[in-house]
Design a protein around this motif. Structure first.
Motif, PDB file in Angstrom:
ATOM      1  N   ARG A 148     -33.975  12.097  -4.305  1.00 57.22           N
ATOM      2  CA  ARG A 148     -32.525  11.535  -4.436  1.00 57.22           C
ATOM      3  C   ARG A 148     -31.900  12.291  -5.345  1.00 57.22           C
ATOM      4  O   ARG A 148     -32.260  12.576  -6.340  1.00 57.22           O
ATOM      5  N   VAL A 149     -30.580  12.262  -5.581  1.00 58.09           N
ATOM      6  CA  VAL A 149     -29.584  12.787  -6.293  1.00 58.09           C
ATOM      7  C   VAL A 149     -28.708  11.883  -6.980  1.00 58.09           C
ATOM      8  O   VAL A 149     -28.114  11.018  -6.122  1.00 58.09           O
ATOM      9  N   VAL A 150     -28.585  11.972  -8.264  1.00 62.49           N
ATOM     10  CA  VAL A 150     -27.702  11.100  -8.863  1.00 62.49           C
ATOM     11  C   VAL A 150     -26.629  12.132  -9.493  1.00 62.49           C
ATOM     12  O   VAL A 150     -27.289  13.079 -10.359  1.00 62.49           O
ATOM     13  N   MET A 151     -25.258  12.166  -9.546  1.00 62.03           N
ATOM     14  CA  MET A 151     -24.280  13.073 -10.184  1.00 62.03           C
ATOM     15  C   MET A 151     -23.520  12.179 -11.083  1.00 62.03           C
ATOM     16  O   MET A 151     -23.019  10.972 -10.900  1.00 62.03           O
ATOM     17  N   THR A 152     -23.297  13.071 -12.125  1.00 57.98           N
ATOM     18  CA  THR A 152     -22.338  12.465 -13.039  1.00 57.98           C
ATOM     19  C   THR A 152     -20.825  12.904 -12.388  1.00 57.98           C
ATOM     20  O   THR A 152     -20.845  13.880 -11.686  1.00 57.98           O
ATOM     21  N   GLU A 153     -19.727  12.226 -12.880  1.00 59.13           N
ATOM     22  CA  GLU A 153     -18.297  12.319 -12.365  1.00 59.13           C
ATOM     23  C   GLU A 153     -18.112  14.104 -12.670  1.00 59.13           C
ATOM     24  O   GLU A 153     -17.572  14.711 -11.792  1.00 59.13           O
ATOM     25  N   GLY A 154     -18.710  14.575 -13.754  1.00 54.88           N
ATOM     26  CA  GLY A 154     -18.437  16.048 -14.089  1.00 54.88           C
ATOM     27  C   GLY A 154     -19.052  17.044 -13.147  1.00 54.88           C
ATOM     28  O   GLY A 154     -18.482  18.049 -12.860  1.00 54.88           O
ATOM     29  N   ALA A 155     -20.125  16.382 -12.744  1.00 49.65           N
ATOM     30  CA  ALA A 155     -21.126  17.458 -11.761  1.00 49.65           C
ATOM     31  C   ALA A 155     -20.266  17.654 -10.631  1.00 49.65           C
ATOM     32  O   ALA A 155     -20.410  18.731  -9.873  1.00 49.65           O
ATOM     33  N   THR A 156     -19.627  16.697  -9.984  1.00 49.37           N
ATOM     34  CA  THR A 156     -18.851  16.861  -8.858  1.00 49.37           C
ATOM     35  C   THR A 156     -17.813  18.053  -8.921  1.00 49.37           C
ATOM     36  O   THR A 156     -17.283  18.171  -7.865  1.00 49.37           O
ATOM     37  N   HIS A 157     -17.276  18.361 -10.043  1.00 48.92           N
ATOM     38  CA  HIS A 157     -16.303  19.474 -10.125  1.00 48.92           C
ATOM     39  C   HIS A 157     -17.065  20.755  -9.662  1.00 48.92           C
ATOM     40  O   HIS A 157     -16.533  21.716  -9.942  1.00 48.92           O
ATOM     41  N   PHE A 158     -18.168  20.921  -9.738  1.00 48.26           N
ATOM     42  CA  PHE A 158     -19.045  22.152  -9.496  1.00 48.26           C
ATOM     43  C   PHE A 158     -19.754  22.106  -8.116  1.00 48.26           C
ATOM     44  O   PHE A 158     -19.844  23.116  -7.658  1.00 48.26           O
ATOM     45  N   VAL A 159     -20.141  20.915  -7.912  1.00 46.53           N
ATOM     46  CA  VAL A 159     -21.058  20.850  -6.599  1.00 46.53           C
ATOM     47  C   VAL A 159     -20.657  19.553  -5.861  1.00 46.53           C
ATOM     48  O   VAL A 159     -20.663  18.544  -6.584  1.00 46.53           O
ATOM     49  N   THR A 160     -20.368  19.537  -4.615  1.00 48.18           N
ATOM     50  CA  THR A 160     -19.951  18.259  -3.820  1.00 48.18           C
ATOM     51  C   THR A 160     -21.056  17.546  -3.530  1.00 48.18           C
ATOM     52  O   THR A 160     -22.151  17.876  -3.402  1.00 48.18           O
ATOM     53  N   PRO A 161     -21.122  16.066  -3.603  1.00 47.34           N
ATOM     54  CA  PRO A 161     -21.971  15.171  -3.387  1.00 47.34           C
ATOM     55  C   PRO A 161     -22.451  15.400  -1.949  1.00 47.34           C
ATOM     56  O   PRO A 161     -23.707  15.132  -1.352  1.00 47.34           O
ATOM     57  N   THR A 162     -21.684  15.810  -1.094  1.00 45.54           N
ATOM     58  CA  THR A 162     -21.980  16.211   0.393  1.00 45.54           C
ATOM     59  C   THR A 162     -22.993  17.189   0.332  1.00 45.54           C
ATOM     60  O   THR A 162     -23.825  17.347   1.343  1.00 45.54           O
ATOM     61  N   THR A 163     -22.928  18.185  -0.529  1.00 46.11           N
ATOM     62  CA  THR A 163     -23.955  19.452  -0.461  1.00 46.11           C
ATOM     63  C   THR A 163     -25.412  18.946  -0.616  1.00 46.11           C
ATOM     64  O   THR A 163     -26.268  19.151   0.048  1.00 46.11           O
ATOM     65  N   PHE A 164     -25.237  17.972  -1.674  1.00 46.59           N
ATOM     66  CA  PHE A 164     -26.716  17.539  -2.012  1.00 46.59           C
ATOM     67  C   PHE A 164     -27.123  16.487  -1.106  1.00 46.59           C
ATOM     68  O   PHE A 164     -28.390  16.279  -1.038  1.00 46.59           O
ATOM     69  N   GLN A 165     -26.383  15.865  -0.423  1.00 44.89           N
ATOM     70  CA  GLN A 165     -26.809  14.702   0.621  1.00 44.89           C
ATOM     71  C   GLN A 165     -27.191  15.509   1.736  1.00 44.89           C
ATOM     72  O   GLN A 165     -28.273  15.118   2.462  1.00 44.89           O
ATOM     73  N   ALA A 166     -26.640  16.628   2.067  1.00 47.10           N
ATOM     74  CA  ALA A 166     -27.301  17.491   3.287  1.00 47.10           C
ATOM     75  C   ALA A 166     -28.472  18.188   2.921  1.00 47.10           C
ATOM     76  O   ALA A 166     -29.490  18.163   3.684  1.00 47.10           O
ATOM     77  N   LEU A 167     -28.793  18.674   1.665  1.00 40.58           N
ATOM     78  CA  LEU A 167     -30.105  19.106   1.301  1.00 40.58           C
ATOM     79  C   LEU A 167     -31.217  18.113   0.893  1.00 40.58           C
ATOM     80  O   LEU A 167     -32.348  18.590   1.279  1.00 40.58           O
ATOM     81  N   SER A 168     -31.014  16.837   0.451  1.00 41.87           N
ATOM     82  CA  SER A 168     -31.853  15.947   0.211  1.00 41.87           C
ATOM     83  C   SER A 168     -31.963  15.071   1.342  1.00 41.87           C
ATOM     84  O   SER A 168     -33.238  14.325   1.535  1.00 41.87           O
ATOM     85  N   GLY A 169     -31.136  14.844   2.291  1.00 47.20           N
ATOM     86  CA  GLY A 169     -31.371  14.207   3.283  1.00 47.20           C
ATOM     87  C   GLY A 169     -31.189  12.369   3.027  1.00 47.20           C
ATOM     88  O   GLY A 169     -31.394  11.558   3.800  1.00 47.20           O
ATOM     89  N   GLN A 170     -30.418  12.305   1.732  1.00 47.00           N
ATOM     90  CA  GLN A 170     -30.446  10.882   1.193  1.00 47.00           C
ATOM     91  C   GLN A 170     -28.840  10.879   0.891  1.00 47.00           C
ATOM     92  O   GLN A 170     -28.407  11.576   0.073  1.00 47.00           O
ATOM     93  N   PRO A 171     -28.412   9.728   0.646  1.00 46.98           N
ATOM     94  CA  PRO A 171     -27.128   9.531   0.209  1.00 46.98           C
ATOM     95  C   PRO A 171     -27.143   9.806  -1.414  1.00 46.98           C
ATOM     96  O   PRO A 171     -28.008   9.395  -1.997  1.00 46.98           O
ATOM     97  N   VAL A 172     -25.939  10.402  -1.650  1.00 44.95           N
ATOM     98  CA  VAL A 172     -25.760  10.731  -3.263  1.00 44.95           C
ATOM     99  C   VAL A 172     -25.028   9.748  -4.069  1.00 44.95           C
ATOM    100  O   VAL A 172     -23.951   9.213  -3.460  1.00 44.95           O
ATOM    101  N   ARG A 173     -25.623   9.271  -5.201  1.00 49.03           N
ATOM    102  CA  ARG A 173     -24.963   8.409  -5.906  1.00 49.03           C
ATOM    103  C   ARG A 173     -24.141   8.842  -7.085  1.00 49.03           C
ATOM    104  O   ARG A 173     -24.708   9.572  -7.711  1.00 49.03           O
TER     105      ARG A 173
END
Length: 403
Positions: free
Chosen positions: A36-61
């Motif tokens: 599972r992936v948790v992102m900071t707001e700043g991280a979303t400026h470099f990689v989108t939550p959608t990318t991590f959701q597709a790779l992990s198969g889990q919703p990203v928080r």
């Protein structure tokens, strides 16, 4: 390697190295891990939550104020779910907030709410990494039991060169694999010595050798991959500490002798890969020595303590692995050293004609009391893994001091 059904929570913070975490998630999933992936707001400026959701198969928080997630106290649920929390990349700001116990976003709140082991992989500009404030925060985290993975040296996105690169995905994956103790040396304590030793002549000159320390560092990394608790006693080298390895820095042979003996208390295996100087000046000058009209300079040398012999002389010595760097008659000298020093195994390498020292690859011949095996020329990282596999096999089969 396997991470089947292991639960790993990845915290991604704002930094260009965030793109590498995409590969890390994929590698962890390939080994069977639930990620599972948790992102900071700043991280979303470099990689989108959608990318991590597709790779992990889990919703990203991302937000602490996610209505669906926090309806069931999601930060508590995530903290309880995780068996490991890895923050990668860990920015300077995140290190500071973790060190000071902040809980102003989802990631820092989860870090306080979890009982799982916490790992951080710093990534930042080399000058930022060297700053006293950052180093103080890192020291605080280490003192609390947080594992600091890296950073590595090299080219940086900003154009600088130095320490601050996030460790590569495969290295972070290997640390997580080893943390679950699935390797052949799981639960074992391994001590490795590496690099040269320097013996001071005066404040500006010393006697040394050409060892780069690469082989010893690769061995420490391979032993950690095999599940061991590794202490690396390092001479003066310019190498990054392998992830998950405890490092003790020394300069002289006597310092290495004392550090190795201290580290070997209760150890299972000692691998003496360091190129320890045999001699040192009888007396080091307090001031720089000057030339005197072409008169020769004579140094009185005295023998340094024998580290392998000192470890072997202990009442219950660990499994002992020595190294023999020779320029000729490799087998004869290595086998003599094996018998004379009471070793369980010796790794012999030919250092003539540009081999062994200051190169990225090597070859070894391993000898023990009733056998031998040749390991062909290959990168030192691969060679180290094969060496550690042979050491583990001999150790676990009961052929050594520690049995």
């Amino acid at each position: 390697m396997s991470l089947r059904q292991r639960r790993i929570l990845i915290g991604v913070t704002g930094g260009i190295a965030a793109y590498k975490v995409c590969e890390l998630v994929r590698r962890l999933r390939d080994l069977g891990a639930e990620v599972r992936v948790v992102m900071t707001e700043g991280a979303t400026h470099f990689v989108t939550p959608t990318t991590f959701q597709a790779l992990s198969g889990q919703p990203v928080r991302v937000s602490l104020w996610d209505e669906h997630g926090e309806a069931a106290m999601g930060h508590i649920e995530l903290g309880r779910w995780a068996e490991r929390l890895l923050v990668a990349p860990a920015s300077a700001d995140t290190l500071a907030r973790l060190a000071h116990g902040m809980a102003d976003d989802l990631l820092t709140t989860v870090a306080l709410a979890t009982a799982a082991p916490v790992y951080v992989a710093p990534a930042m500009n080399q000058q930022m990494w060297a700053h006293a404030a950052v180093q103080a925060n890192v020291a605080t985290l280490r003192a609390r039991g947080v594992a600091i993975l890296g950073p590595a040296d090299g080219d940086q996105a900003c154009g600088d060169i130095g320490s601050g690169r996030m460790l590569e995905p495969h290295a972070l994956r290997d640390v997580l694999v080893a943390s679950f103790g699935d390797g052949p040396l799981r639960g074992r304590k391994v001590v490795v010595s590496a690099g040269p030793t320097y013996e001071d002549i005066d404040p500006v000159r010393f006697i040394g050798n050409r060892s780069s320390g690469r082989m010893g560092f690769a061995i420490a990394d391979a032993a950690r991959e095999a599940g061991a608790d590794v202490t690396l006693v390092a001479g003066p080298v310019a190498l990054a500490t392998p992830a998950g390895v405890a490092r003790v820095d020394v300069r002289s042979a006597r310092q290495m002798h004392d550090a190795v003996l201290a580290a070997c208390d209760g150890s299972d295996i000692y691998i003496g890969a360091a190129a320890v100087g045999d001699y040192r000046p009888e007396q080091a000058a307090g001031q720089k020595l000057k030339k005197h009209d072409g008169a020769p300079l004579r140094l009185e040398l005295t023998e340094n303590p024998d580290i392998l012999a000192a470890v072997a002389a202990r009442p219950r010595p660990p499994f002992l692995v020595g190294f023999a760097a020779e320029t000729h008659e490799l087998a004869r000298y290595a086998q003599d050293k094996l018998r004379r020093k009471g070793l369980d195994m010796i790794a012999a390498n030919d250092v003539g004609d540009g081999r062994g020292f200051e190169v990225a690859d090597n070859a070894l011949v391993l000898y023990w009391r009733d056998g031998s095996v040749s390991l062909p020329r290959m990168p030192k990282t691969d060679l180290a893994r094969q060496l550690v596999a042979h050491i583990a096999e001999r150790f676990l089969s009961g052929h050594g001091h520690a049995t």
